[in-house]
Design a protein around this motif. Sequence first.
Motif, PDB file in Angstrom:
ATOM      1  N   GLN A 260       1.151  -1.097   0.063  1.00 29.44           N
ATOM      2  CA  GLN A 260       0.291   0.148   0.218  1.00 29.44           C
ATOM      3  C   GLN A 260       0.930   1.224  -0.396  1.00 29.44           C
ATOM      4  N   ASN A 261       2.324   1.466   0.177  1.00 31.31           N
ATOM      5  CA  ASN A 261       2.917   2.713   0.754  1.00 31.31           C
ATOM      6  C   ASN A 261       3.739   2.081  -0.447  1.00 31.31           C
ATOM      7  N   THR A 262       4.072   1.163  -1.668  1.00 33.45           N
ATOM      8  CA  THR A 262       4.785   1.228  -2.992  1.00 33.45           C
ATOM      9  C   THR A 262       3.710   2.821  -4.052  1.00 33.45           C
ATOM     10  N   PRO A 263       4.961   3.754  -4.119  1.00 35.66           N
ATOM     11  CA  PRO A 263       4.283   4.647  -4.842  1.00 35.66           C
ATOM     12  C   PRO A 263       4.170   3.765  -6.574  1.00 35.66           C
ATOM     13  N   PHE A 264       3.055   3.980  -7.033  1.00 33.87           N
ATOM     14  CA  PHE A 264       2.373   3.304  -8.067  1.00 33.87           C
ATOM     15  C   PHE A 264       2.134   1.761  -8.330  1.00 33.87           C
ATOM     16  N   GLN A 265       1.750   1.861  -7.384  1.00 31.12           N
ATOM     17  CA  GLN A 265       1.506   0.032  -7.538  1.00 31.12           C
ATOM     18  C   GLN A 265       0.632  -0.629  -7.575  1.00 31.12           C
ATOM     19  N   ALA A 266      -0.727   0.552  -7.313  1.00 30.91           N
ATOM     20  CA  ALA A 266      -1.851  -0.478  -8.076  1.00 30.91           C
ATOM     21  C   ALA A 266      -1.570  -0.262  -9.792  1.00 30.91           C
ATOM     22  N   LEU A 267      -1.248   0.730 -10.510  1.00 27.50           N
ATOM     23  CA  LEU A 267      -0.897   0.559 -11.495  1.00 27.50           C
ATOM     24  C   LEU A 267       0.122  -0.596 -12.198  1.00 27.50           C
ATOM     25  N   ARG A 268       0.760  -1.032 -11.853  1.00 28.25           N
ATOM     26  CA  ARG A 268       1.854  -2.233 -12.380  1.00 28.25           C
ATOM     27  C   ARG A 268       1.076  -2.954 -13.635  1.00 28.25           C
ATOM     28  N   GLY A 269       0.240  -4.092 -12.873  1.00 27.89           N
ATOM     29  CA  GLY A 269      -0.510  -4.560 -13.676  1.00 27.89           C
ATOM     30  C   GLY A 269      -0.871  -4.202 -14.700  1.00 27.89           C
ATOM     31  N   ILE A 270      -0.822  -2.776 -15.427  1.00 25.18           N
ATOM     32  CA  ILE A 270      -1.099  -2.116 -16.359  1.00 25.18           C
ATOM     33  C   ILE A 270      -0.720  -1.961 -17.068  1.00 25.18           C
ATOM     34  N   TYR A 271       0.445  -1.001 -16.804  1.00 23.35           N
ATOM     35  CA  TYR A 271       1.722  -0.498 -17.192  1.00 23.35           C
ATOM     36  C   TYR A 271       2.634  -2.198 -17.694  1.00 23.35           C
ATOM     37  N   THR A 272       2.191  -3.109 -16.778  1.00 22.16           N
ATOM     38  CA  THR A 272       3.228  -4.270 -17.211  1.00 22.16           C
ATOM     39  C   THR A 272       2.156  -5.276 -18.654  1.00 22.16           C
ATOM     40  N   SER A 273       1.635  -5.198 -18.382  1.00 22.64           N
ATOM     41  CA  SER A 273       0.247  -5.285 -19.770  1.00 22.64           C
ATOM     42  C   SER A 273       0.209  -4.021 -20.895  1.00 22.64           C
ATOM     43  N   LEU A 274       0.598  -2.803 -20.742  1.00 23.35           N
ATOM     44  CA  LEU A 274       0.607  -1.397 -21.716  1.00 23.35           C
ATOM     45  C   LEU A 274       1.947  -2.346 -22.927  1.00 23.35           C
ATOM     46  N   LEU A 275       2.876  -2.378 -21.989  1.00 27.91           N
ATOM     47  CA  LEU A 275       4.423  -2.302 -22.659  1.00 27.91           C
ATOM     48  C   LEU A 275       4.705  -3.467 -22.920  1.00 27.91           C
ATOM     49  N   GLY A 276       3.794  -4.398 -23.045  1.00 27.74           N
ATOM     50  CA  GLY A 276       4.549  -5.814 -24.101  1.00 27.74           C
ATOM     51  C   GLY A 276       4.979  -6.747 -22.941  1.00 27.74           C
ATOM     52  N   GLY A 299      14.365   7.757 -25.137  1.00 32.97           N
ATOM     53  CA  GLY A 299      16.251   7.059 -24.538  1.00 32.97           C
ATOM     54  C   GLY A 299      16.869   7.882 -22.911  1.00 32.97           C
ATOM     55  N   ASP A 300      16.124   8.606 -22.658  1.00 29.83           N
ATOM     56  CA  ASP A 300      16.472   9.147 -21.616  1.00 29.83           C
ATOM     57  C   ASP A 300      15.645   8.993 -20.429  1.00 29.83           C
ATOM     58  N   ARG A 301      14.410   8.418 -20.682  1.00 30.80           N
ATOM     59  CA  ARG A 301      13.525   8.460 -19.791  1.00 30.80           C
ATOM     60  C   ARG A 301      12.978   7.173 -19.846  1.00 30.80           C
ATOM     61  N   LEU A 302      13.955   6.070 -20.074  1.00 39.12           N
ATOM     62  CA  LEU A 302      13.356   5.057 -19.845  1.00 39.12           C
ATOM     63  C   LEU A 302      13.551   4.347 -18.320  1.00 39.12           C
ATOM     64  N   CYS A 303      14.079   5.201 -18.226  1.00 37.69           N
ATOM     65  CA  CYS A 303      14.500   4.341 -16.260  1.00 37.69           C
ATOM     66  C   CYS A 303      13.354   5.105 -15.152  1.00 37.69           C
ATOM     67  N   LEU A 304      12.579   6.321 -15.398  1.00 36.37           N
ATOM     68  CA  LEU A 304      11.806   6.448 -14.926  1.00 36.37           C
ATOM     69  C   LEU A 304      10.907   5.486 -14.958  1.00 36.37           C
ATOM     70  N   ARG A 305      10.485   4.087 -15.930  1.00 36.13           N
ATOM     71  CA  ARG A 305       9.389   2.824 -15.801  1.00 36.13           C
ATOM     72  C   ARG A 305      10.228   2.257 -14.476  1.00 36.13           C
ATOM     73  N   ASN A 306      11.022   2.092 -13.558  1.00 34.76           N
ATOM     74  CA  ASN A 306      11.539   1.810 -12.891  1.00 34.76           C
ATOM     75  C   ASN A 306      10.658   1.999 -11.696  1.00 34.76           C
ATOM     76  N   ALA A 307       9.412   3.279 -11.296  1.00 38.12           N
ATOM     77  CA  ALA A 307       8.972   3.236 -10.500  1.00 38.12           C
ATOM     78  C   ALA A 307       8.077   3.113 -10.939  1.00 38.12           C
ATOM     79  N   VAL A 308       7.491   2.225 -11.849  1.00 38.60           N
ATOM     80  CA  VAL A 308       6.031   1.402 -11.965  1.00 38.60           C
ATOM     81  C   VAL A 308       6.561   0.264 -11.960  1.00 38.60           C
ATOM     82  N   ILE A 309       7.477  -0.355 -12.836  1.00 36.43           N
ATOM     83  CA  ILE A 309       7.618  -1.516 -12.513  1.00 36.43           C
ATOM     84  C   ILE A 309       9.196  -1.949 -12.900  1.00 36.43           C
ATOM     85  N   PRO A 310       9.684  -3.133 -11.627  1.00 34.57           N
ATOM     86  CA  PRO A 310      11.145  -2.571 -11.000  1.00 34.57           C
ATOM     87  C   PRO A 310      12.265  -3.111 -12.391  1.00 34.57           C
TER      88      PRO A 310
END
Length: 460
Positions: A260-276, A299-310
Motif C-alpha cells: 500500500q505504501n509503494t508508489p504506483f503499485q496499483a498501476l503495475r499490472g496495467i503498465y506491464t501489459s501496456l508495454l508488452g 531514451g533518457d526516460r526509460l529509467c523512469l519506468r522503474n517507478a512502476v515496474i522494477p
Amino acid sequence: VRHGIAIGELRWAAELRHVIAVCVQLPGVDQAAADFPPRIHELSRLVQQVCRRHEGVLRCLAVDDKGVGFQLVFGLPPLSHDDDALRALRSARELHAEFALRGVASSIGIAAGDAFIGVLGNDLRRHYAVIGDAVNLASRLSHLKDAPVLCDEASVRDCADRARFTALPRVTVKGWSEPLPIWSPDHEAEVRAPVTLVGRADVLDTVDAALARARNGKSATCVVVGESGMGKSVVIGAARRSAIDQGLRVLVGECARIEQNTPFQALRGIYTSLLGLDTLADNSARRAHLEAVWGAAHGDRLCLRNAVIPLDFNDSPWAAGLLPSERVASIRSLLAELLQAAAREHPLLLVIEDAQWADDESLLLLERLGRRLAGAAILISTRPPILALNDLIDSGATLIELRPLTADECGTLIVTQLGAVSVAPDVVASLHERAAGNPFFAAELARYLFDSGDLERSAD
C-alpha cells in the motif's frame, strides 16, 4: 510488548481481538531420530519465512507426545490487516506444499474468532498469550485427517469472495457439544464468487454507458463500492467481458495491502501489459524489449519506468540530475503520455481492483487521467470507506454502491447456483436473512446445505 516492558506498563497490552489461528501438525517427524535437531531447525525457519512473508506471527513451536506442531496467528498488533483470513489460508497452502516437497506429511487447521491477547505471568516468567475458541478449534482441526487443510465456518466467511471452498461432512470435535461444519480450500486458484450476476442490471447499464463514452473518444470513470461478498469482482468481470465484446482493450491493475505504501503499485499490472512485458520472464529480456521499442523516443526516460515496474534500468545522466519533485513530475507525465498514446490507437478499459489498498500516487494519477484521458473508461472497485477516493469522485467519477440483494433476487441466485428449478420460499427467506442480502454468503450457505445433505433436491 517490548515497549510496555521498557516503560514498566503492560496493562494496555491486554485486549479482545478478532484473530485467525493456524495450527500445523507434522505427524511424520521422528523426534527420536539423530537428525531431529537440525531437521526441526530447518522446518522452523521455513515456517518463520512463510509467516513473515504474509505478515502473521509464529507464536510457538510445540514438541510433545502428540508430535511436532506450530501455531501461527494472524491479526495480532501491529500486523493486522483486512485480509488476515486470506493471508492465513495462503500461508497454510504454502506450508503444506513446502512440507510435501521435503517429504514431510502435514495437517493444518484454520479457525477465526475473538480471542484474549495479552501478557500472562509475573516479573519472573511471562508470555504473550492468545486464548480463545479459535485457537482451540484450529488445533482440533489440525489433528483431523479429512483433508490436508481444514477451515471452520468463521474463517471461510472471513475469506469472503476471495477463495473457493468445498464443504465436508460435519465433524464432532472435543469441547464442542454439536457437530461442526468444516470446509477444505479448493486447489484451484483463488477466485471470487458467485459467478452469477443477479440484481445488478442497473450497475451494468451504468458501466456500459462509460464504455460507450470511451468508444466515442471521451473519458469516463466509475467507482464500484461494496463490502466483501457483495459482487464487486463479478461486476468487474462482466464489465471486462462487455468491453472485449465491444472492441476495447482491457488493462488490469490489482492493489495489494502489503504494498500500500509503494508508489504506483496499483498501476503495475496495467503498465506491464501496456508495454508488452507480461510474457517476458526476466528483467534483462524486459529491458531489451523496451530499448528496442521505446529507446529512440524515450531514451533518457526509460529509467523512469522503474517507478512502476522494477526493471533495474540505470539512471540516464538527465534523470540523475533531476530534483526529487522534478523526478516525480516526470514520472507522472510519462505514465500519462503512455496511456494517452494507447487510447488514441484503441479505446481502453482500465480496471483497478481492491482500491482500498491503492497507494496515493496511483490515486492521484487516476484522478488526473479520469478527467482528460480521451478514449478510455476507468473502472475502480473498493470496499468502504471511500475517503481516499473522494477527490476522484468529486472530480466527476460515477459512484456505484452495491446494495444487498432482495429476498426475490436471493432466491434467483440460489436457484442458479444449485441448478434447481425453484427453492422453497422458507429456505430462501432463511438464507436471505442469515446472509443479510450478501450474494456470496447466500450462495455459499446454499451450497453448504446442499453438499451436507441438509438441503435436498425434490423429485418434483
